[in-house]
Design an enzyme around this catalytic site. Structure first.
Site, short mmCIF file in Angstrom:
data_model
loop_
_atom_site.label_atom_id
_atom_site.label_comp_id
_atom_site.label_asym_id
_atom_site.label_seq_id
_atom_site.Cartn_x
_atom_site.Cartn_y
_atom_site.Cartn_z
N ILE A 151 0.84 -1.20 0.00
CA ILE A 151 0.00 0.00 0.00
C ILE A 151 0.88 1.26 0.00
CG2 ILE A 151 -1.76 1.26 1.31
CD1 ILE A 151 -2.83 -1.46 2.29
N ASP B 156 11.55 3.23 4.61
CA ASP B 156 11.32 1.81 4.89
C ASP B 156 12.53 1.25 5.63
OD1 ASP B 156 10.39 -1.01 4.70
OD2 ASP B 156 8.97 -0.15 3.26
N ASP C 55 14.43 2.52 10.26
CA ASP C 55 13.43 1.82 11.07
C ASP C 55 12.71 2.88 11.90
OD1 ASP C 55 12.06 0.49 13.12
OD2 ASP C 55 13.48 -1.18 13.10
N ASN D 47 -10.55 -8.83 15.40
CA ASN D 47 -10.39 -10.00 14.54
C ASN D 47 -9.70 -11.11 15.31
OD1 ASN D 47 -10.73 -11.37 12.17
ND2 ASN D 47 -8.93 -10.50 11.15
N TYR E 24 -2.75 -6.42 16.95
CA TYR E 24 -2.95 -5.60 15.74
C TYR E 24 -4.19 -4.70 15.90
CZ TYR E 24 -3.40 -4.66 10.68
OH TYR E 24 -3.49 -4.07 9.45
P1 NAD Z 1 3.24 -4.70 3.67
O1 NAD Z 1 3.74 -5.66 4.68
O2 NAD Z 1 3.13 -5.15 2.25
O3 NAD Z 1 4.10 -3.36 3.71
C1 NAD Z 1 4.44 -2.72 4.92
C2 NAD Z 1 5.74 -1.95 4.73
O4 NAD Z 1 6.08 -1.36 6.00
C3 NAD Z 1 6.89 -2.90 4.35
O5 NAD Z 1 7.61 -2.39 3.25
C4 NAD Z 1 7.74 -2.93 5.60
O6 NAD Z 1 9.13 -3.14 5.37
C5 NAD Z 1 7.47 -1.54 6.21
N1 NAD Z 1 7.79 -1.51 7.62
C6 NAD Z 1 7.47 -2.43 8.56
N2 NAD Z 1 8.04 -2.09 9.75
C7 NAD Z 1 8.72 -0.95 9.54
C8 NAD Z 1 9.50 -0.12 10.39
N3 NAD Z 1 9.73 -0.44 11.68
N4 NAD Z 1 10.09 0.99 9.86
C9 NAD Z 1 9.87 1.32 8.56
N5 NAD Z 1 9.14 0.56 7.71
C10 NAD Z 1 8.57 -0.55 8.21
O7 NAD Z 1 1.82 -4.21 4.23
P2 NAD Z 1 0.60 -3.52 3.46
O8 NAD Z 1 -0.41 -4.57 3.22
O9 NAD Z 1 1.08 -2.70 2.33
O10 NAD Z 1 0.03 -2.61 4.64
C11 NAD Z 1 0.33 -1.23 4.76
C12 NAD Z 1 -0.47 -0.67 5.92
O11 NAD Z 1 -1.86 -0.92 5.69
C13 NAD Z 1 -0.14 -1.30 7.26
O12 NAD Z 1 -0.19 -0.34 8.27
C14 NAD Z 1 -1.24 -2.31 7.44
O13 NAD Z 1 -1.47 -2.62 8.79
C15 NAD Z 1 -2.41 -1.59 6.82
N6 NAD Z 1 -3.49 -2.46 6.38
C16 NAD Z 1 -3.33 -3.35 5.35
C17 NAD Z 1 -4.38 -4.16 4.96
C18 NAD Z 1 -4.28 -5.14 3.83
O14 NAD Z 1 -5.28 -5.80 3.52
N7 NAD Z 1 -3.15 -5.29 3.17
C19 NAD Z 1 -5.60 -4.07 5.63
C20 NAD Z 1 -5.74 -3.15 6.66
C21 NAD Z 1 -4.67 -2.35 7.02
#
Ligand code: NAD
Length: 446
Positions: free
Chosen positions: A218, A237, A260, A346, A352
């Site tokens: 996202i 990232d 981080d 959930n 989470y």
């Molecule tokens: P993803 O795992 O594909 O991407 C998350 C990114 O965050 C990764 O590139 C990861 O390296 C980075 N990240 C993690 N920890 C980090 C840190 N400490 N410092 C810097 N970067 C860090 O996840 P996604 O599906 O793209 O989700 C993005 C956001 O959307 C998240 O907050 C997730 O909780 C939220 N979300 C996603 C969904 C879904 O269906 N995919 C649903 C609800 C909420």
């Protein structure tokens, strides 16, 4: 990950098989054209009630578009209804009549928008009750039209917000609103004057935006959409994702910052990085997040703490650091990424859901003080979005998760990014303290 069932259900043979078996029929959604975003065209029918307050503003808001306001005789049109004049539940019959007579005219992937008055800002009890009813109405209508890939949403104004009406109207009528369904957008902050030279095509031209978790999923889509809208993105990232992040940012003309976000010096490093760039900081999108799913009895303390640190703790520290500078001030934006898990809870996600509910709390509690400084803070709450995070869900649960919404499919990262781009746009200065679910109206937390 592609949705093979959606492809099958839309194929020639698949169409008849799903029909015979009574299986879900996910429609193909129409999304923004990357080369020509925010373009609004087609027929739009405007309905009003007696005593409606905003019809003139609605017309003015849509003046610079290619939308044609059409009359009763037109057979295919999107629908917008100014329900602000519905003063008691008897008068709601006008709402029924307009949609009863016109809903069948909605085209595939059409749009419905209702404009009402925020009940909490209405002194008269009868009037407030009549306006509150609009929420149930729009959510039900959204379920009825989802089969066509169409979406329906409500905009609440609080009496003084109509100058900012153009931004939510244009967004809700656009292709960017493909997976945002059955939601309430609230204009909560007075918009006294909007600059007249704002671009609808590239609203973020020359602005700087920080996106965390930008290397993939996202966050990557957000970086692409915000760049499309003219922003220079500082993508953040973890150091392990540095190569991927650099590749993405160099393609987008952005800045890669391998960091981080839980590191002690992360807030300062972010501020230093922003200070080194040309252009005003428009906002920060707190997208980085992780899951560590486990039943609570089996969840380790480390699985709890790491997640809470990343998903909410670090965000609070970064906000505090930026807000203590003048860098994020008048016109600035903070955007959180919650989740429908944070709304409905959930199984196996107590950590989470806690963190994502806390993101909602952050928006709700900070919105008033941000408004005093001309800053907005809002969040998206994605549902099932097709990313690596959801690709890790077991096959059967994943199929089930996708179909549990009015549009019978998972969203794409772009769908979340479009709402975030809307929040960040200078035109959306009246939208503050909103939590919008980007979930295709998933039944979880509906
Ligand atoms: P993803 O795992 O594909 O991407 C998350 C990114 O965050 C990764 O590139 C990861 O390296 C980075 N990240 C993690 N920890 C980090 C840190 N400490 N410092 C810097 N970067 C860090 O996840 P996604 O599906 O793209 O989700 C993005 C956001 O959307 C998240 O907050 C997730 O909780 C939220 N979300 C996603 C969904 C879904 O269906 N995919 C649903 C609800 C909420």
């Amino acid at each position: 990950m592609s949705d093979k069932y959606l492809e099958f259900a839309n194929s020639k043979m698949g169409k008849s098989i799903v029909s015979i078996l009574g299986l879900p029929k996910p429609p193909r959604l129409i999304r923004e054209d990357a080369n020509n975003p925010h373009y609004l065209s087609g027929n739009l029918r405007l309905g009003t009630t007696e005593g409606a307050l905003y019809a003139t503003q609605i017309k003015q808001s849509l003046e610079a578009t290619d939308l044609n306001l059409v009359g009763e005789e037109t057979q295919s049109c999107d629908l917008i209804f100014d329900a602000s004049g519905v003063r008691d539940t008897d008068q709601a019959i006008e709402l029924y009549q307009f949609f009863h007579n016109n809903i069948s005219k909605l085209p595939r992937c059409g749009r419905v928008v209702i404009v009402g008055q925020q009940p909490s800002h209405i002194d008269n009890v009868e009037h407030a009750i009549a306006q509150r009813g609009l929420v149930g109405f729009i959510k039900s209508l959204a379920k009825e039209i989802g089969r066509k890939g169409a979406t329906a949403n409500l905009v609440y104004l609080n009496g003084f917000g109509h100058k900012g009406l153009a931004a939510p109207l244009r967004f809700l009528l656009s292709a960017g609103c493909a997976f945002t369904n059955g939601q309430v957008f609230s204009l909560t902050t007075p918009v006294s004057k909007l600059a007249t030279n704002l671009s609808w095509h590239r609203p973020l031209e020359g602005k700087l935006v920080v996106v965390t978790g930008a290397a993939r999923g996202i966050g990557l889509a957000m970086s692409q959409v915000l760049s499309r809208d003219g922003a220079k993105v500082i993508g953040v990232d973890v150091p392990q994702a540095q190569d991927q992040l650099e590749k993405v940012m160099s393609e987008l003309g952005g800045i890669a910052l391998a960091l981080d976000i839980t590191a002690d010096d992360a807030p300062q490093l972010l501020i230093d990085c922003c200070a080194q760039q040309d252009g005003k900081l428009q906002g920060i999108v707190h997208n980085a997040g992780i899951t560590r799913d486990k039943m609570l009895s089996r969840m380790t303390q480390q699985q709890w703490q790491l997640l809470v640190d990343i998903n909410i703790g670090s965000i609070q520290k970064i906000n505090q650091a930026f807000l203590s500078t003048k860098m994020l001030d008048q016109g600035g934006r903070i955007v959180g990424v919650a989740s429908i898990s944070g709304i409905a809870g959930n199984l196996g996600q107590s950590n989470y859901a806690y963190s994502k509910s806390a993101v909602i709390g952050m928006v709700e509690s900070m919105a008033p003080s941000c408004a005093e400084r001309g800053i907005t803070i809002n969040a998206v709450a994605p549902g099932f979005i097709e990313t690596k995070m959801t690709a890790a869900i077991p096959f059967a649960t994943r199929q089930f998760g996708r179909r549990l919404c009015s549009l019978s499919q998972g969203g794409l990262p772009q769908d979340v990014a479009e709402v975030v781009a809307f929040y960040l746009s200078p035109q959306a200065s009246g939208i503050n303290g909103n939590i919008v679910r980007v979930c295709g109206q998933n039944i979880m937390g509906a």
